[in-house]
Structures are given as C-alpha cells and as structure tokens.
Design a protein around this motif. Structure first.
Motif, short mmCIF file in Angstrom:
data_model
loop_
_atom_site.label_atom_id
_atom_site.label_comp_id
_atom_site.label_asym_id
_atom_site.label_seq_id
_atom_site.Cartn_x
_atom_site.Cartn_y
_atom_site.Cartn_z
N ARG A 87 27.16 -4.22 -14.58
CA ARG A 87 28.27 -4.04 -15.53
C ARG A 87 28.48 -2.57 -15.85
NH1 ARG A 87 28.20 -3.30 -20.80
NH2 ARG A 87 25.99 -3.88 -20.97
N GLU A 88 27.40 -1.85 -16.07
CA GLU A 88 27.52 -0.43 -16.40
C GLU A 88 28.09 0.37 -15.22
OE1 GLU A 88 23.66 0.79 -17.70
OE2 GLU A 88 23.82 -0.27 -19.63
N MET A 89 27.69 0.01 -14.00
CA MET A 89 28.24 0.68 -12.81
C MET A 89 29.75 0.51 -12.76
SD MET A 89 26.04 2.12 -10.36
CE MET A 89 26.47 1.58 -8.70
N LEU A 90 30.21 -0.71 -13.03
CA LEU A 90 31.64 -0.99 -12.98
C LEU A 90 32.39 -0.25 -14.09
CD1 LEU A 90 31.61 -4.82 -12.18
CD2 LEU A 90 32.22 -2.93 -10.65
N VAL A 91 31.77 -0.19 -15.29
CA VAL A 91 32.41 0.53 -16.41
C VAL A 91 32.53 2.02 -16.09
CG1 VAL A 91 32.14 1.24 -18.81
CG2 VAL A 91 31.72 -1.14 -18.17
N LEU A 92 31.44 2.62 -15.61
CA LEU A 92 31.46 4.04 -15.25
C LEU A 92 32.46 4.28 -14.12
CD1 LEU A 92 27.65 4.93 -15.33
CD2 LEU A 92 29.39 5.57 -17.01
N GLY A 93 32.51 3.36 -13.17
CA GLY A 93 33.47 3.49 -12.08
C GLY A 93 34.90 3.41 -12.58
N LEU A 141 26.05 9.05 -7.50
CA LEU A 141 26.59 9.62 -8.75
C LEU A 141 26.30 8.76 -9.98
CD1 LEU A 141 28.51 11.69 -10.22
CD2 LEU A 141 30.35 10.06 -9.74
N LEU A 142 26.50 7.47 -9.88
CA LEU A 142 26.48 6.63 -11.08
C LEU A 142 25.10 6.25 -11.63
CD1 LEU A 142 29.48 4.23 -10.31
CD2 LEU A 142 29.50 6.43 -11.50
N PRO A 143 24.11 5.88 -10.80
CA PRO A 143 22.82 5.43 -11.34
C PRO A 143 22.15 6.35 -12.35
CG PRO A 143 22.95 4.87 -9.04
CD PRO A 143 24.16 5.71 -9.33
N PRO A 144 22.21 7.69 -12.20
CA PRO A 144 21.55 8.55 -13.19
C PRO A 144 22.12 8.41 -14.61
CG PRO A 144 21.96 9.78 -11.19
CD PRO A 144 22.69 8.49 -11.06
N PHE A 145 23.32 7.86 -14.72
CA PHE A 145 23.96 7.73 -16.03
C PHE A 145 23.85 6.32 -16.61
CE2 PHE A 145 26.11 11.25 -13.87
CZ PHE A 145 25.95 12.25 -14.80
N LEU A 146 23.11 5.44 -15.93
CA LEU A 146 22.92 4.09 -16.44
C LEU A 146 21.89 4.09 -17.58
CD1 LEU A 146 22.80 2.05 -13.10
CD2 LEU A 146 24.77 2.55 -14.56
N SER A 147 21.92 3.04 -18.39
CA SER A 147 21.03 2.96 -19.57
C SER A 147 19.58 2.70 -19.18
CB SER A 147 21.53 1.86 -20.51
OG SER A 147 21.39 0.59 -19.89
N GLY A 148 19.37 2.13 -18.01
CA GLY A 148 18.00 1.79 -17.60
C GLY A 148 17.70 0.32 -17.75
N ASP A 149 18.63 -0.46 -18.28
CA ASP A 149 18.45 -1.90 -18.44
C ASP A 149 18.89 -2.58 -17.14
OD1 ASP A 149 18.44 -4.55 -19.07
OD2 ASP A 149 19.89 -4.42 -20.71
#
Length: 204
Positions: free
Chosen positions: A143-149, A129-137
């Motif tokens: 950090r982004e995975m944890l924020v989205l989670g 679920l989460l990787p498609p919504f990451l910035s790509g950096d």
C-alpha cells in the motif's frame, strides 16, 4: 512515509529532462499547450505498469529474466527510433511545423504511455527509489509503495505539464523562423535516436 526528503528526491528526479520531458516539449512546440498536457498525462500514466511491477515484485523477476528484460528493452529501442523518424518526416507526429494538423488527445497521450511502459529500467528504478521511504511495516509495504508511486505520478504530471506549457509559449517565436523549425525537428530526432542508442547498450 510521505516525507520532505521523499518529496525533494522525487522532485529532483522528475525535473531531470528525460525521454518523457523531451516528448512533452516536442509536442508543446509542434502542437501547442493543450496537446502538451495530453502528452504529460500520457507519460504520467505510462508509469503505472512499472510501479505495479515494482510493488508486486515483478520488476525483480524481469531483472533476472534475460529474455523478458531484453525483449522489452528492444521494443523500447524500436519505439524511440520510430519517434525519431516521426520528428523528421513531413507530417510526422513530432515534427515542429506551422502546418501541423491536430490529432485526438488520446493518441498523443498513448505515445507518452508507450514511452514509459516500454522502458524496463523504470520498474527497477522504482524498486530502488521507493523502499527506503517505507515505514518498515511489512503488512503495509504494498500500500505504501502505491501511495508513494501515486505522489511521484502527481509530481511527474505537474513538472511535465510545466515543461510543455513553456514550450507552447515559445511556439509562436519558433514557428516564425523556418531555420529554427528545421533544426528543432532534427534536434528532437537526434535526441530520440540518442536515447534509443543509450537504451540499446545499457546492461540490465
């Protein structure tokens, strides 16, 4: 990162009734509003192990390790069957009963934590679920995975609390009908037994 598509996707996922929703509703019917909020809180924090596993890559490792995956899966099956029994036995934690006593909130929450913590599919779900919504950096991925989670967890608590409060509101009407009490307890038990069966036959 935290975009409207992500929020809509997460909300749709959370709104679909699953094991945590069934547990929260059962607690709301059996023990009232306050207990249902503890149940929702427990189910929400039960997401943390799966989220951390997905963030650290442990979910992929477990997915490729048949022993670890199946050990966790069968522990989850056993726990769901235990909850089904709790809905049927007199004085059981999930039985809908007007004489149901109170219990410490932490104990209600702990069952919710275990429901999600013992579900091996949840970490795989976050990994998808989460990787498609990451910035790509790559340097910000964890950090982004944890924020989205964390956002997903907030939505989980809000939706589950809503389900639980609605169940608590209906509680008085349900408790006035002995026949409804019997069928509700049996129905909750059947749902947990069905979820245990589904988890038992699912493949990694």
């Amino acid at each position: 990162m935290i975009s409207l598509p992500f929020l809509l996707t997460a909300l749709v996922v959370v709104l679909i009734p699953g094991t945590g929703v069934i547990y929260t509703v059962a607690i709301g019917l059996g023990r009232g509003r306050r207990a249902s909020l503890w149940a929702a809180l427990g189910c929400t924090f039960g997401i943390v192990p799966a989220l951390v596993a997905a963030t650290l890559g442990l979910a992929a490792v477990m997915h490729t390790s048949a022993l670890a995956y199946h050990a966790l899966r069968w522990a989850g099956v056993a726990y769901l069957l235990y909850l089904a029994w709790q809905a049927l036995r007199s004085g059981g934690a999930l039985r809908v009963d007007p004489d149901q006593g109170s219990e410490p909130g932490w104990r209600t929450a702990l069952r919710g934590v275990l429901i999600n913590a013992l579900n091996p599919k949840l970490s795989i779900f976050f990994l998808a679920l989460l990787p498609p919504f990451l910035s790509g950096d790559p340097t910000a991925a964890s950090r982004e995975m944890l924020v989205l989670g964390a956002v997903f967890m907030v939505l989980t608590f809000i939706v589950f609390a809503g389900y639980g409060v609605m169940a608590a509101v209906a509680r008085d009407r349900v408790l006035s009908s002995p026949r409804a009490l019997r069928w509700l307890s049996r129905g909750i038990a059947a749902l947990f037994a069905g979820l245990a069966g589904k988890l038992a036959v699912e493949r990694a």
